[in-house]
Design an enzyme around this catalytic site. Structure first.
Site, PDB file in Angstrom:
ATOM      1  N   CYS A  41       0.869  -1.187   0.000  1.00 18.80           N
ATOM      2  CA  CYS A  41       0.000   0.000   0.000  1.00 18.80           C
ATOM      3  C   CYS A  41       0.899   1.229   0.000  1.00 18.80           C
ATOM      4  O   CYS A  41       1.582   1.504   0.979  1.00 18.80           O
ATOM      5  CB  CYS A  41      -0.917  -0.007   1.227  1.00 18.80           C
ATOM      6  SG  CYS A  41      -1.950   1.464   1.336  1.00 18.80           S
ATOM      7  N   HIS A  97      -2.113  -4.681 -10.500  1.00 17.56           N
ATOM      8  CA  HIS A  97      -2.846  -3.562 -11.100  1.00 17.56           C
ATOM      9  C   HIS A  97      -3.108  -3.810 -12.576  1.00 17.56           C
ATOM     10  O   HIS A  97      -2.221  -4.258 -13.304  1.00 17.56           O
ATOM     11  CB  HIS A  97      -2.043  -2.255 -10.957  1.00 17.56           C
ATOM     12  CG  HIS A  97      -1.934  -1.807  -9.535  1.00 17.56           C
ATOM     13  ND1 HIS A  97      -2.833  -0.940  -8.962  1.00 17.56           N
ATOM     14  CD2 HIS A  97      -1.041  -2.140  -8.569  1.00 17.56           C
ATOM     15  CE1 HIS A  97      -2.495  -0.747  -7.690  1.00 17.56           C
ATOM     16  NE2 HIS A  97      -1.411  -1.468  -7.425  1.00 17.56           N
ATOM     17  N   GLU A 149     -10.193   0.007  -6.096  1.00 18.28           N
ATOM     18  CA  GLU A 149      -9.245  -0.873  -5.400  1.00 18.28           C
ATOM     19  C   GLU A 149      -9.845  -2.231  -5.051  1.00 18.28           C
ATOM     20  O   GLU A 149     -10.982  -2.313  -4.565  1.00 18.28           O
ATOM     21  CB  GLU A 149      -8.762  -0.208  -4.100  1.00 18.28           C
ATOM     22  CG  GLU A 149      -7.790   0.909  -4.333  1.00 18.28           C
ATOM     23  CD  GLU A 149      -7.044   1.285  -3.059  1.00 18.28           C
ATOM     24  OE1 GLU A 149      -6.895   0.429  -2.155  1.00 18.28           O
ATOM     25  OE2 GLU A 149      -6.637   2.451  -2.957  1.00 18.28           O
ATOM     26  N   CYS A 152      -4.742   6.160  -4.789  1.00 20.21           N
ATOM     27  CA  CYS A 152      -4.102   4.857  -4.570  1.00 20.21           C
ATOM     28  C   CYS A 152      -2.633   5.010  -4.958  1.00 20.21           C
ATOM     29  O   CYS A 152      -2.315   5.268  -6.132  1.00 20.21           O
ATOM     30  CB  CYS A 152      -4.784   3.788  -5.421  1.00 20.21           C
ATOM     31  SG  CYS A 152      -3.980   2.173  -5.289  1.00 20.21           S
ATOM     32  N   GLY A 176      -1.384   2.297  -7.205  1.00 17.82           N
ATOM     33  CA  GLY A 176      -2.100   2.499  -8.465  1.00 17.82           C
ATOM     34  C   GLY A 176      -1.446   3.615  -9.272  1.00 17.82           C
ATOM     35  O   GLY A 176      -1.339   3.522 -10.508  1.00 17.82           O
TER      36      GLY A 176
HETATM   37  N1  LIG Z   1      -6.367  -2.307  -2.341  1.00 13.25           N
HETATM   38  C1  LIG Z   1      -4.972  -2.610  -2.531  1.00 13.25           C
HETATM   39  C2  LIG Z   1      -4.127  -2.307  -1.317  1.00 13.25           C
HETATM   40  C3  LIG Z   1      -4.081  -0.849  -0.944  1.00 13.25           C
HETATM   41  C4  LIG Z   1      -3.436   0.056  -2.005  1.00 13.25           C
HETATM   42  C5  LIG Z   1      -3.344   1.472  -1.558  1.00 13.25           C
HETATM   43  N2  LIG Z   1      -4.472   2.190  -1.240  1.00 13.25           N
HETATM   44  C6  LIG Z   1      -2.169   2.260  -2.069  1.00 13.25           C
HETATM   45  O1  LIG Z   1      -2.091   3.456  -1.738  1.00 13.25           O
HETATM   46  O2  LIG Z   1      -1.300   1.703  -2.728  1.00 13.25           O
HETATM   47  C7  LIG Z   1      -4.801  -4.087  -2.902  1.00 13.25           C
HETATM   48  O3  LIG Z   1      -5.694  -4.886  -2.595  1.00 13.25           O
HETATM   49  O4  LIG Z   1      -3.785  -4.427  -3.503  1.00 13.25           O
END
Ligand SMILES: N[C@@H](CCC[C@H](N)C(=O)O)C(=O)O
Length: 283
Positions: A75, A168, A217, A226, A229
């Site tokens: 994250c 991603h 997400e 994100c 992301g």
């Molecule tokens: N939802 C993501 C994990 C969290 C990612 C995040 N918010 C970021 O800032 O990178 C997953 O399930 O991979």
């Protein structure tokens, strides 16, 4: 049991941060879901857990749980919140710390001006390691990049697949405001090609150094920003010849900055990390 927590955010991607060094806590899926619940719990996109590391030369272990209770690998926005947290709580006096995550070591750095930059490591670009099961699909070569055509609802969309430790799928859209994020996000997240599900990025290119980005997400739905992301979108854009490093990423909740020198090199992520309030919850 009473649990002390800190509510934080990075560009509007919000977190409940828990000190598991000085508190004894066993987090189950159910407990994470309860803490992340915006009506019956505290509310957060992710729950971040600060633990001591048992690995030599590593300062902390950092665990990440999505609001749906699933533990995940990485994250980006959370890693900046993590640094702000361990610094403010005086759990370290280092400005450059080594942090163990499920997907390896990251090295966040607290800059003299208070901003935080994170070395997120090199992106993984082979589809099978994202992981994505694209056997049988024909990739579209574009320079040295590959775009994967996936059936999403009734249409075929071209995706770049990138792992920043977490998976991603990034697509380019003409207009981020009218992009079908809530409609297509769950279809992409749960597409049969992605055995661990996936984070779905929608990127609008403003110019070679600026994009707008929305991310649906995995395990949290659309968030206001994100970090991983943003890294994945910039990596995809640079590899496709659409962007040049560094790139400003405008998310709905704030601005991030990403630098990447190309395959094999680490992605550098910078942005805000803010403490909102401290609290205690009865569990
Ligand atoms: N939802 C993501 C994990 C969290 C990612 C995040 N918010 C970021 O800032 O990178 C997953 O399930 O991979």
């Amino acid at each position: 049991m009473k649990l002390k927590f800190t509510k934080m955010h990075g560009a509007g991607n919000d977190f409940v941060v828990i000190d598991a060094i000085n508190q004894n806590i066993q987090l189950s899926t159910e407990l994470c879901r309860h803490i992340g619940d915006r009506r019956f719990g505290i509310g957060a996109d992710q729950i971040l857990v600060v633990e001591a590391s048992v690995t030599p030369d590593v300062d902390f272990r950092y665990r990440i749980f999505n609001a749906d209770g699933g533990e995940v690998e990485q994250c980006g926005n959370g890693s900046r919140a993590f640094v702000r947290y361990v610094t403010d709580k005086k759990l370290t006096d280092k400005s450059c710390i080594r942090v163990e995550t499920m997907s390896g070591i990251i090295e966040p750095r607290l800059e003299a001006d208070g901003s935080i930059t994170v070395d997120m490591g090199a992106p993984v670009l082979e589809a099978a390691r994202v992981p994505a099961d694209v056997n049988g699909l024909v990739a579209t070569p574009q320079g040295d990049d590959l775009l994967w055509p996936l059936q999403i609802g009734s249409k075929t969309t071209l995706f770049s697949l990138v792992s920043m430790g977490n998976p991603h799928a990034v697509q380019v859209v003409d207009d981020i405001d009218s992009a079908p994020v809530s409609q297509d996000g769950p279809l992409i997240e749960n597409h049969r090609c992605f055995p661990k599900r996936i984070n779905a990025g929608f990127m609008q290119i403003i110019n070679r150094h600026h994009i707008r980005l929305r991310v649906f997400e995995r395990g949290a739905g659309e968030t206001l920003a994100c970090g991983t992301g943003a890294c994945a979108a910039v990596v995809a854009g640079i590899r496709r010849g659409l962007l040049d490093s560094p790139v400003r990423v405008s998310a709905r909740g704030g601005e991030l900055s990403i630098a990447w020198d190309g395959p094999g090199q680490a992605v550098m992520l910078s942005g805000p990390a803010v403490t909102v309030f401290e609290g205690e919850i009865n569990l």
